[in-house]
Design a protein around this motif. Structure first.
Motif, PDB file in Angstrom:
ATOM      1  N   UNK A 137      -5.774  63.601  55.514  1.00  0.00           N
ATOM      2  CA  UNK A 137      -5.878  63.892  56.948  1.00  0.00           C
ATOM      3  C   UNK A 137      -6.965  63.042  57.609  1.00  0.00           C
ATOM      4  N   UNK A 138      -8.077  62.887  56.915  1.00  0.00           N
ATOM      5  CA  UNK A 138      -9.180  62.083  57.453  1.00  0.00           C
ATOM      6  C   UNK A 138      -8.776  60.620  57.620  1.00  0.00           C
ATOM      7  N   UNK A 139      -7.959  60.137  56.663  1.00  0.00           N
ATOM      8  CA  UNK A 139      -7.491  58.751  56.740  1.00  0.00           C
ATOM      9  C   UNK A 139      -6.622  58.553  57.970  1.00  0.00           C
ATOM     10  N   UNK A 140      -5.709  59.504  58.224  1.00  0.00           N
ATOM     11  CA  UNK A 140      -4.827  59.430  59.395  1.00  0.00           C
ATOM     12  C   UNK A 140      -5.628  59.442  60.690  1.00  0.00           C
ATOM     13  N   UNK A 141      -6.668  60.284  60.736  1.00  0.00           N
ATOM     14  CA  UNK A 141      -7.534  60.351  61.921  1.00  0.00           C
ATOM     15  C   UNK A 141      -8.215  59.008  62.164  1.00  0.00           C
ATOM     16  N   UNK A 142      -8.716  58.404  61.082  1.00  0.00           N
ATOM     17  CA  UNK A 142      -9.412  57.117  61.199  1.00  0.00           C
ATOM     18  C   UNK A 142      -8.456  56.023  61.672  1.00  0.00           C
ATOM     19  N   UNK A 143      -7.235  56.016  61.096  1.00  0.00           N
ATOM     20  CA  UNK A 143      -6.235  55.015  61.507  1.00  0.00           C
ATOM     21  C   UNK A 143      -5.842  55.219  62.959  1.00  0.00           C
ATOM     22  N   UNK A 144      -5.684  56.490  63.368  1.00  0.00           N
ATOM     23  CA  UNK A 144      -5.325  56.808  64.762  1.00  0.00           C
ATOM     24  C   UNK A 144      -6.412  56.338  65.719  1.00  0.00           C
ATOM     25  N   UNK A 145      -7.665  56.595  65.344  1.00  0.00           N
ATOM     26  CA  UNK A 145      -8.789  56.123  66.163  1.00  0.00           C
ATOM     27  C   UNK A 145      -8.746  54.600  66.323  1.00  0.00           C
ATOM     28  N   UNK A 146      -8.481  53.916  65.213  1.00  0.00           N
ATOM     29  CA  UNK A 146      -8.449  52.451  65.212  1.00  0.00           C
ATOM     30  C   UNK A 146      -7.327  51.930  66.116  1.00  0.00           C
ATOM     31  N   UNK A 147      -6.123  52.485  65.950  1.00  0.00           N
ATOM     32  CA  UNK A 147      -4.958  52.018  66.719  1.00  0.00           C
ATOM     33  C   UNK A 147      -5.124  52.303  68.207  1.00  0.00           C
ATOM     34  N   UNK A 148      -5.518  53.542  68.535  1.00  0.00           N
ATOM     35  CA  UNK A 148      -5.711  53.915  69.950  1.00  0.00           C
ATOM     36  C   UNK A 148      -6.839  53.065  70.550  1.00  0.00           C
ATOM     37  N   UNK A 149      -7.874  52.827  69.758  1.00  0.00           N
ATOM     38  CA  UNK A 149      -8.988  52.000  70.231  1.00  0.00           C
ATOM     39  C   UNK A 149      -8.537  50.589  70.565  1.00  0.00           C
ATOM     40  N   UNK A 150      -7.704  49.994  69.688  1.00  0.00           N
ATOM     41  CA  UNK A 150      -7.180  48.645  69.939  1.00  0.00           C
ATOM     42  C   UNK A 150      -6.342  48.602  71.216  1.00  0.00           C
ATOM     43  N   UNK A 151      -5.485  49.618  71.396  1.00  0.00           N
ATOM     44  CA  UNK A 151      -4.636  49.674  72.599  1.00  0.00           C
ATOM     45  C   UNK A 151      -5.496  49.751  73.853  1.00  0.00           C
ATOM     46  N   UNK A 152      -6.510  50.605  73.812  1.00  0.00           N
ATOM     47  CA  UNK A 152      -7.417  50.737  74.968  1.00  0.00           C
ATOM     48  C   UNK A 152      -8.155  49.429  75.240  1.00  0.00           C
ATOM     49  N   UNK A 153      -8.578  48.744  74.178  1.00  0.00           N
ATOM     50  CA  UNK A 153      -9.293  47.472  74.342  1.00  0.00           C
ATOM     51  C   UNK A 153      -8.412  46.423  75.021  1.00  0.00           C
ATOM     52  N   UNK A 154      -7.185  46.261  74.506  1.00  0.00           N
ATOM     53  CA  UNK A 154      -6.290  45.227  75.036  1.00  0.00           C
ATOM     54  C   UNK A 154      -5.866  45.543  76.467  1.00  0.00           C
ATOM     55  N   UNK A 155      -5.434  46.790  76.700  1.00  0.00           N
ATOM     56  CA  UNK A 155      -4.986  47.159  78.055  1.00  0.00           C
ATOM     57  C   UNK A 155      -6.160  47.220  79.022  1.00  0.00           C
ATOM     58  N   UNK A 156      -7.305  47.679  78.527  1.00  0.00           N
ATOM     59  CA  UNK A 156      -8.495  47.716  79.383  1.00  0.00           C
ATOM     60  C   UNK A 156      -8.899  46.330  79.837  1.00  0.00           C
ATOM     61  N   UNK A 157      -8.833  45.353  78.906  1.00  0.00           N
ATOM     62  CA  UNK A 157      -9.149  43.964  79.260  1.00  0.00           C
ATOM     63  C   UNK A 157      -8.156  43.435  80.287  1.00  0.00           C
ATOM     64  N   UNK A 158      -6.864  43.789  80.136  1.00  0.00           N
ATOM     65  CA  UNK A 158      -5.841  43.373  81.109  1.00  0.00           C
ATOM     66  C   UNK A 158      -6.144  43.916  82.497  1.00  0.00           C
ATOM     67  N   UNK A 159      -6.421  45.219  82.561  1.00  0.00           N
ATOM     68  CA  UNK A 159      -6.715  45.849  83.856  1.00  0.00           C
ATOM     69  C   UNK A 159      -7.964  45.246  84.492  1.00  0.00           C
ATOM     70  N   UNK A 160      -8.992  45.013  83.668  1.00  0.00           N
ATOM     71  CA  UNK A 160     -10.242  44.448  84.187  1.00  0.00           C
ATOM     72  C   UNK A 160     -10.004  43.060  84.772  1.00  0.00           C
TER      73      UNK A 160
END
Length: 340
Positions: A1-24
């Protein structure tokens, strides 16, 4: 479960980074257009910085969280990935033309920046112990940021000078008109929402990528250096990868190479400069080796570009093979199959 949480954090973080940079970038570009800032200057500053925002967010967040090995491996790993994979893949679509300015000015300067990073890291001064230490201290960070500001000023002045030339070709005029037209004309309130939303997404994206990467590294028994050089470097280099592949497919002169070289300069001067000012960044032997490899790869690609001002498909394949060998090396190094 902890591994899934870490992977989810990583994936969601990447999406936010890429889309956030686009919006900025979109919000800043539209606002700059409203304020009558030339499109050329927007491209040289806002858009160029935009593709480096994910690396900046991760490295700054890593510095605040005392994960400095992740900060430096992210920047160095992103530069290596940009150089060998982004350009290598782009060259597979079509041979990439390289401008004279990139070969004579920008590419050599990117190599100088990597050399400067290596020298400053090896000759750092630890104020607590009063002795030489392998680290980027706050003074080193200020030096890198000062060189970045100087580089930016010179680039803008050079661009403005070129813009004033009256003997422009038809293609150059059309390119400038297209650049102006590509920037959407939005109301100021919407520009500000885009900018603010982009900053928030980048902030949380950076935090979550660092947290997810550190968790995965600890649970898998891997080092933050390896995670930063591979997973995090790939994720934060997505904007450069997409931009360069699109540019290569559209056969846009030098945009693919210029985007990568400019981003690599930003990653060293701005990102590691900012990280070092926040908190001194310690160097370990792996960092020294990785920066040395980055310099060697840079010289190799520079030779490819300087030969006939073009990156061929054959050279692109060679670059991807070199990166594959490097990835195998850092994985075996981290698993202690090879000495550090």
């Amino acid at each position: 479960m902890e591994v899934l949480k870490a992977i989810l954090l990583l994936v969601v973080g990447f999406v936010l980074l890429v889309k956030g940079a686009d919006f900025f970038v979109e919000g800043s570009s539209s606002l700059a257009k409203k304020l009558r800032v030339p499109a050329l200057i927007i491209g040289m500053t806002v858009v160029a910085m935009g593709t480096s925002l994910p690396e900046l967010a991760v490295s700054v967040s890593a510095s605040f969280n005392n994960s400095n090995s992740l900060a430096i491996s992210n920047a160095v790993g992103s530069n290596t990935f940009n150089l060998m994979v982004v350009l290598g893949i782009s060259a597979l679509f079509t041979p990439i033309l390289v401008s004279k300015e990139t070969v004579k000015r920008d590419f050599p300067f990117s190599i100088i920046c990597a050399l400067m990073l290596l020298v400053l890291g090896l000759l750092g001064w630890n104020f607590a112990s009063g002795a030489l230490s392998w680290e980027l201290d706050r003074i080193d960070g200020i030096i890198l940021l000062s060189v970045f500001v100087l580089f930016l000023v010179l680039m803008v002045r050079s661009a403005m000078k070129a813009r004033k030339k009256t003997d422009k070709t038809k293609e150059e005029i059309q390119a400038e008109e297209k650049e102006e037209a590509d920037i959407k004309n939005r109301p100021i309130w919407l520009c500000l929402i885009f900018i603010a939303g982009g900053i928030v997404a980048i902030k949380f994206g950076g935090d979550w990528v660092v947290e997810g990467a550190v968790r995965i590294a600890r649970m898998a028994g891997l080092s933050e250096t390896l995670i930063g050089l591979t997973i995090v470097a790939f994720g934060t280099s997505l904007p450069e990868l997409v931009t360069s592949i699109v540019a290569a497919r559209k056969n846009e002169l030098d945009m693919a190479v210029g985007n990568v070289v400019g981003s690599n300069i930003f990653n060293i001067l701005l990102i590691l400069g900012a990280a070092a000012v926040i908190s001194p960044v310690s160097f370990i032997m792996e960092n020294v080796i990785d920066i040395a490899i980055l310099i060697l790869f840079s010289l190799l690609v520079f030779l490819f570009c300087g030969k006939d001002r073009k990156l061929s498909r054959k050279e692109g394949i060679m670059m991807l093979i070199c990166y594959g060998a490097y990835t195998a090396y850092i994985i075996m190094r981290d698993l202690h199959v090879l000495p550090s």
